[in-house]
Motif scaffolding. Sequence first.
Motif, mmCIF file in Angstrom:
data_model
loop_
_atom_site.group_PDB
_atom_site.id
_atom_site.type_symbol
_atom_site.label_atom_id
_atom_site.label_comp_id
_atom_site.label_asym_id
_atom_site.label_seq_id
_atom_site.Cartn_x
_atom_site.Cartn_y
_atom_site.Cartn_z
ATOM 1 N N GLU A 57 0.815 -1.376 -0.036
ATOM 2 C CA GLU A 57 -0.437 0.023 0.143
ATOM 3 C C GLU A 57 0.696 1.364 -0.318
ATOM 4 O O GLU A 57 1.306 1.461 0.936
ATOM 5 N N ASN A 58 0.495 2.305 -0.874
ATOM 6 C CA ASN A 58 1.506 3.394 -0.809
ATOM 7 C C ASN A 58 0.951 4.271 -1.694
ATOM 8 O O ASN A 58 0.346 4.232 -2.954
ATOM 9 N N ASP A 59 1.295 5.682 -1.050
ATOM 10 C CA ASP A 59 0.763 6.716 -2.236
ATOM 11 C C ASP A 59 0.976 7.167 -3.300
ATOM 12 O O ASP A 59 0.857 7.650 -4.497
ATOM 13 N N SER A 60 2.673 6.831 -3.684
ATOM 14 C CA SER A 60 3.389 7.181 -4.001
ATOM 15 C C SER A 60 3.118 6.448 -5.781
ATOM 16 O O SER A 60 3.357 6.289 -7.108
ATOM 17 N N PHE A 61 2.221 5.090 -5.776
ATOM 18 C CA PHE A 61 1.639 4.826 -7.083
ATOM 19 C C PHE A 61 0.892 4.926 -7.672
ATOM 20 O O PHE A 61 0.676 4.864 -8.641
ATOM 21 N N LEU A 62 0.288 6.203 -7.214
ATOM 22 C CA LEU A 62 -0.471 7.016 -8.025
ATOM 23 C C LEU A 62 0.629 8.216 -9.009
ATOM 24 O O LEU A 62 0.056 8.704 -9.556
ATOM 25 N N LEU A 63 1.667 7.731 -8.367
ATOM 26 C CA LEU A 63 2.144 8.530 -9.872
ATOM 27 C C LEU A 63 2.485 9.916 -9.480
ATOM 28 O O LEU A 63 3.088 10.641 -10.122
ATOM 29 N N ASN A 64 2.684 10.663 -8.497
ATOM 30 C CA ASN A 64 2.449 12.248 -8.155
ATOM 31 C C ASN A 64 3.510 12.497 -7.263
ATOM 32 O O ASN A 64 3.686 13.902 -7.277
ATOM 33 N N ARG A 65 4.294 11.751 -7.262
ATOM 34 C CA ARG A 65 5.691 11.917 -6.326
ATOM 35 C C ARG A 65 5.145 12.714 -4.888
ATOM 36 O O ARG A 65 5.612 13.194 -4.012
ATOM 37 N N ASP A 67 3.772 12.295 -1.165
ATOM 38 C CA ASP A 67 4.146 11.351 0.034
ATOM 39 C C ASP A 67 3.167 11.603 1.422
ATOM 40 O O ASP A 67 3.817 13.452 1.831
ATOM 41 N N LYS A 68 2.202 11.299 2.582
ATOM 42 C CA LYS A 68 1.765 12.315 3.088
ATOM 43 C C LYS A 68 0.484 11.250 4.082
ATOM 44 O O LYS A 68 0.474 10.026 3.588
ATOM 45 N N PHE A 69 0.915 11.306 5.788
ATOM 46 C CA PHE A 69 -0.120 10.551 6.255
ATOM 47 C C PHE A 69 0.024 9.311 6.317
ATOM 48 O O PHE A 69 1.343 8.787 7.046
ATOM 49 N N TYR A 70 -0.512 8.367 6.273
ATOM 50 C CA TYR A 70 -0.847 6.963 5.456
ATOM 51 C C TYR A 70 0.310 6.680 4.325
ATOM 52 O O TYR A 70 -0.376 6.188 3.137
ATOM 53 N N THR A 71 1.549 6.506 4.378
ATOM 54 C CA THR A 71 2.524 6.499 2.980
ATOM 55 C C THR A 71 2.248 5.244 2.872
ATOM 56 O O THR A 71 3.243 5.303 1.174
ATOM 57 N N ALA A 72 2.903 4.117 3.569
ATOM 58 C CA ALA A 72 3.210 3.328 3.197
ATOM 59 C C ALA A 72 2.727 1.449 3.702
ATOM 60 O O ALA A 72 2.984 2.003 5.447
ATOM 61 N N THR A 101 3.579 9.583 7.842
ATOM 62 C CA THR A 101 3.905 11.295 7.298
ATOM 63 C C THR A 101 3.699 12.121 7.432
ATOM 64 O O THR A 101 2.327 12.035 7.253
ATOM 65 N N PRO A 102 3.875 13.334 7.949
ATOM 66 C CA PRO A 102 3.143 14.505 7.390
ATOM 67 C C PRO A 102 2.996 14.643 6.566
ATOM 68 O O PRO A 102 2.877 14.017 5.794
ATOM 69 N N SER A 103 2.082 16.218 5.693
ATOM 70 C CA SER A 103 1.805 16.088 4.317
ATOM 71 C C SER A 103 3.439 16.691 3.442
ATOM 72 O O SER A 103 2.834 16.800 2.281
ATOM 73 N N ASP A 104 4.754 16.693 3.647
ATOM 74 C CA ASP A 104 5.305 17.247 3.524
ATOM 75 C C ASP A 104 6.527 16.742 3.429
ATOM 76 O O ASP A 104 7.322 17.559 4.632
ATOM 77 N N VAL A 105 7.438 15.443 3.575
ATOM 78 C CA VAL A 105 8.475 14.963 4.392
ATOM 79 C C VAL A 105 9.356 16.096 3.483
ATOM 80 O O VAL A 105 10.732 16.074 4.620
ATOM 81 N N LYS A 106 9.739 16.933 3.010
ATOM 82 C CA LYS A 106 10.895 17.756 2.662
ATOM 83 C C LYS A 106 11.267 18.798 3.904
ATOM 84 O O LYS A 106 12.455 19.472 4.197
ATOM 85 N N LEU A 107 10.604 18.900 4.993
ATOM 86 C CA LEU A 107 9.810 20.181 5.681
ATOM 87 C C LEU A 107 10.830 19.760 6.549
ATOM 88 O O LEU A 107 10.809 18.146 7.134
ATOM 89 N N LEU A 108 12.129 21.100 7.543
ATOM 90 C CA LEU A 108 12.898 20.191 8.463
ATOM 91 C C LEU A 108 11.803 20.305 9.813
ATOM 92 O O LEU A 108 10.715 20.793 9.737
ATOM 93 N N PRO A 109 12.466 19.794 11.167
ATOM 94 C CA PRO A 109 11.761 19.488 11.588
ATOM 95 C C PRO A 109 10.807 20.724 12.766
ATOM 96 O O PRO A 109 9.963 20.258 12.989
#
Length: 320
Positions: A57-65, A67-72, A101-109
């Motif tokens: 199960e993965n939201d990245s399989f939607l090919l929209n790059r 990752d958020k919330f229940y991500t994998a 994860t949060p709505s944007d994994v690129k964000l610093l803490p």
Amino acid sequence: MKFSQKVLASLVALACITVSGIAAANDNASANFSAPSWQQAKTVMDQGKAIWMLELENDSFLLNRDDKFYTAGDHLQKTYVVQSDLHSVEYGWRIAQDLYTPSDVKLLPSQLASNDHPYAGWLYGGIFNNNVDVTGKSWRWGVDIGCFGQCAGGARTQAQLHRLITQPLPQGWSTQYHNELGVVLSGEMSPGRLLPFAGVDITPKVHARFGNIFTDLGAEVAIRFGRLNALPYQPASYGFLRGDMKAVAYNATIEGAYFSKDIPKVHAKTAGGEIELGYVWQAGKYGATASIFRRANEIKEMSNAVGAQNVVRLQFLYAM
């Protein structure tokens, strides 16, 4: 503030009453389910067909790059099945890892919003027993034991996956909740399926989980259409639509494990649900399922428009 033990006990009691009511209404069903036992499990494992299942199960399989919330969720299962013309009994085990994860994994803490989903990992293994009658009447129980927090290995798993698929590396796993041993008991029951038309059936279910990671109670309805099978793992080719609604007493992936001393960053909504659309194919030794589900917002402090998400689910079966 965490939900009290009184609320948790009330929720579980309601689940037991609901399930008992369904069972009482179906005493005359064609199957006489026996209570699970070690002897029955040993017989099924000795005489039954072994089936492997890999679920991704993965939201990245939607090919929209994205990752958020229940991500994998990566789940490996082995089950042993004994079937007659009227009844299916299976015992099995599984190992799994779920990542949030949060709505944007690129964000610093320091950049994470106060109402965003926390980083969380849940690594677990469990056993289960599933009984299904040819009429669709079924019941299932299971228990999962695992580790919540840094010991779940979420940071390493997601970093390795993102390197493999060339996506940005997550930056905030250091903010996840502390470690805690988790135990979750689960149960599910259906009174049977309705057959309104040829090639169509409708199956209602009630389900519940109780533990320090998840405690909730839900009800779902699944509609199948196509070349249907009466029992699991029989040849089939059909589409399905499933709707699920649940009452939530506790969700550790949002609020931290129940017995930890962590202060919740956000709070879980007391009601939620999801809708899933997919296709199932089963033939001989092989089977596959592909679906997409939309999960409603699970965080009180977040708007429903922002908190909802879409996730792809893929399952692959191999019968030995």
